[in-house]
Design an enzyme around this catalytic site. Structure first.
Site, PDB file in Angstrom:
ATOM      1  N   GLU A  89       0.666  -5.943 -11.283  1.00  0.00           N
ATOM      2  CA  GLU A  89      -0.820  -5.827 -11.077  1.00  0.00           C
ATOM      3  C   GLU A  89      -1.518  -5.916 -12.322  1.00  0.00           C
ATOM      4  O   GLU A  89      -2.502  -6.665 -12.446  1.00  0.00           O
ATOM      5  CB  GLU A  89      -1.191  -4.633 -10.523  1.00  0.00           C
ATOM      6  CG  GLU A  89      -2.699  -4.060 -10.375  1.00  0.00           C
ATOM      7  CD  GLU A  89      -2.952  -2.727  -9.735  1.00  0.00           C
ATOM      8  OE1 GLU A  89      -4.089  -2.629  -9.437  1.00  0.00           O
ATOM      9  OE2 GLU A  89      -2.021  -2.208  -8.962  1.00  0.00           O
ATOM     10  N   ARG A  93      -5.214   9.461  -8.418  1.00  0.00           N
ATOM     11  CA  ARG A  93      -4.636   9.553  -7.081  1.00  0.00           C
ATOM     12  C   ARG A  93      -3.834  10.767  -6.726  1.00  0.00           C
ATOM     13  O   ARG A  93      -3.730  11.381  -5.915  1.00  0.00           O
ATOM     14  CB  ARG A  93      -3.731   8.173  -6.770  1.00  0.00           C
ATOM     15  CG  ARG A  93      -3.249   8.139  -5.251  1.00  0.00           C
ATOM     16  CD  ARG A  93      -2.947   6.758  -5.012  1.00  0.00           C
ATOM     17  NE  ARG A  93      -4.152   5.900  -4.804  1.00  0.00           N
ATOM     18  CZ  ARG A  93      -4.685   5.835  -3.604  1.00  0.00           C
ATOM     19  NH1 ARG A  93      -4.274   6.411  -2.670  1.00  0.00           N
ATOM     20  NH2 ARG A  93      -5.664   5.031  -3.500  1.00  0.00           N
ATOM     21  N   GLU A 122       2.378   1.441   1.050  1.00  0.00           N
ATOM     22  CA  GLU A 122       2.568   2.767   0.353  1.00  0.00           C
ATOM     23  C   GLU A 122       2.767   3.903   0.995  1.00  0.00           C
ATOM     24  O   GLU A 122       3.802   4.721   0.674  1.00  0.00           O
ATOM     25  CB  GLU A 122       1.558   2.901  -0.751  1.00  0.00           C
ATOM     26  CG  GLU A 122       1.286   1.657  -1.772  1.00  0.00           C
ATOM     27  CD  GLU A 122       0.296   1.965  -2.586  1.00  0.00           C
ATOM     28  OE1 GLU A 122       0.312   1.880  -3.886  1.00  0.00           O
ATOM     29  OE2 GLU A 122      -1.023   1.889  -2.081  1.00  0.00           O
TER      30      GLU A 122
END
Length: 520
Positions: free
Chosen positions: A38, A116, A497
């Site tokens: 990423e 998160r 995920e």
């Protein structure tokens, strides 16, 4: 090789001193991404771009596994400290937790990972009063980065650890303590998001029945009474995973469709194919939208000169976002072709007549995820678009003399909405489960005192092998559930995920086997 063509384009343009419109980043496919591509591929792309720019020649660089692991960074290790309060009925009433994340020498994506994690510290349990504080710690190791789950699995492990330890302390079975503290439909999370279409309890009990959990647990207790040096354990672990980027601006996607005179369709979108079947799903969405066969659609490589400003292919949201962008492009074209469809013409004749009537047969689709906009500090607004949920049961046998373990059986039950491609999704569940199992059992990163990574490669970093796969491995989907609140493409749900954390059911089963051993 990147999950983030847009940022690669932007950073390369910056280091070369050029405007972004003079740089095109093209990605045909990846042999896996998992978050590690990423952001951490961009430095290498910049190095090769500078060399190519000044030498006027193509430049290619391939890192071997040791070099890649030494510089790319890994999943952020977490440490969690917690205090939990119960009432007289053993219901959770309060959680006070501090999370510490090892960021490495730079922040990279660590702040977003912590965000998160803070949103997943409750897992699937209703806790009326929560205080959660996260701190990102700068250390002398390589800069850690995104890895499948992005802080969610780390927080879930901490949550299931306090649930397990509390159950043991109060003399209640882990399953009973978990079940009595499940969220219920309509309750709100600690970040003030109402749970809609909350089917986790239903899917959990479906799995408990399908896996014959109670009978197997009784059989394990009997086995452990008869066996001194080999003990078995079983664990039933649930999960919920919020789908969306926590960075609001990334929740957007684009797509492009061209229809040619012969009726064939060219499709491009902003997502990167990395083995997760994204291109296949996008072709399916396009075929459904235009009501044509799959073989009439060709998908081209992801490229910043086809679809600009695309978000990274991450956060388990790529099928949702790019799928809706593709659908939006299809809807534009269908609106233009409606007069010809009304005549009942076959597809090729529709295109033929539209072309000669000078109808635009191209469309740029766009989608932004609605309703989002969480405000940190105020604890207001919606953090996630929806939740993917599931549960897993794993049974293991542990050799107390050698420490080795065997996974006898694992059962996974997931709620994936109306799956666009069940075969792809089952493969995603299996892969994520095994990856999570390895992360929580055999894998361990070790470092020299100066911060250099010691475990550089499969020789001393033990990832799962063929022999680690459960001897019996069953995947199923929630049954008899509805998804009224899910506003995704064809009501499908993200799958990349969420199942990873369920692999830790193997870790908790090992813990259960050792608990039996310690009772003696």
């Amino acid at each position: 090789s990147t999950q983030n063509a847009n940022e690669t384009q932007a950073v390369v343009a910056s280091v070369l001193g050029l405007s972004a419109n003079k740089i095109a980043c093209k990605v045909k496919r990846l042999g896996g991404g998992f978050g590690g591509k990423e952001s951490r591929t961009i430095p290498l792309a910049c190095i090769t771009s500078i060399a190519s720019y000044h030498t006027k020649r193509p430049v290619r660089c391939m890192l071997d596994r040791n070099e890649d692991m030494a510089i790319s960074g890994q999943r952020n290790p977490f440490m969690g400290k917690w205090k939990v309060g119960l009432d007289e009925n053993n219901k959770l009433v309060a959680l006070d937790t501090e999370l510490y994340l090892n960021a490495g020498w730079s922040s990279d994506l660590s702040v977003a990972v912590m965000e998160r994690a803070l949103g997943h510290i409750d897992n699937v349990y209703y806790i009326p009063n929560v205080r959660a504080v996260g701190r990102c710690c700068r250390t002398n190791i390589h800069s850690n980065t995104a890895f499948r789950g992005f802080g969610g699995p780390q927080a879930n492990v901490i949550a299931e650890t306090y649930m397990t330890e509390i159950a043991e302390r109060i003399g209640m079975t882990q399953e009973q303590f978990r079940e009595m503290n499940f969220y219920k439909e309509g309750q709100t999370t600690h970040f003030d998001q109402e749970l809609k279409d909350w089917h986790l309890p239903k899917g959990y009990f479906q799995l408990k029945e399908k896996s014959n959990f109670d009978a197997r647990k009784a059989a394990i207790e009997e086995f452990n009474k008869q066996s001194k040096w080999r003990k078995r354990g079983i664990s039933l672990i649930p999960t919920k995973y919020g789908i969306s980027f926590t960075a609001l601006h990334l929740n957007q996607a684009g797509a492009m469709i061209h229809i040619y005179h012969d009726g064939s369709v060219l499709l491009s979108h902003g997502g990167v194919e990395m083995g997760q079947g994204l291109h296949t799903k996008m072709i399916q969405v396009c075929a459904e939208g235009l009501q044509i066969p799959l073989d009439m659609i060709h998908i081209v490589e992801t490229s910043t000169d086809k679809v600009a400003n695309a978000s990274p292919t991450a956060a388990s949201a790529s099928s949702d976002m790019n799928g809706m962008a593709v659908k939006n492009a299809c809807d534009q074209i269908n609106e233009r072709l409606e007069p010809y469809r009304a005549k009942g013409l076959p597809w090729k004749e529709i295109v033929h007549h539209a072309y000669f009537d000078r109808v635009n047969l191209s469309a740029n689709g766009f989608y932004k995820v609605p309703d989002l906009g969480y405000k940190w500090g105020e604890n207001k607004g919606q953090l996630f678009f929806y939740f993917t949920m599931g549960a897993a049961v794993s049974e293991v046998e542990v050799d107390l003399l050698t420490g080795s373990h065997t996974v006898i059986r694992s059962d996974v039950n997931m709620d994936l909405g109306r799956s666009i491609n069940p075969s792809i999704d089952i493969g995603q569940i299996e892969g994520a489960f095994i990856q999570g199992m390895g992360w929580s059992t055999t894998e361990e990163s070790l470092y020299f005192p100066n911060g250099r990574l010691f475990t550089q490669g499969p020789g001393n970093y033990k990832i799962p092998g063929f022999q680690c796969i459960p001897q019996e491995f069953n995947i199923s989907f929630f049954e008899d559930v509805t998804h009224e609140s899910v506003k995704t493409v064809y009501k499908s749900k993200g799958v990349g995920e969420p199942p990873l954390f369920l692999g830790t059911s193997v870790y908790f089963a090992i813990r259960n086997a050792l608990w039996y051993a310690r009772q003696e």
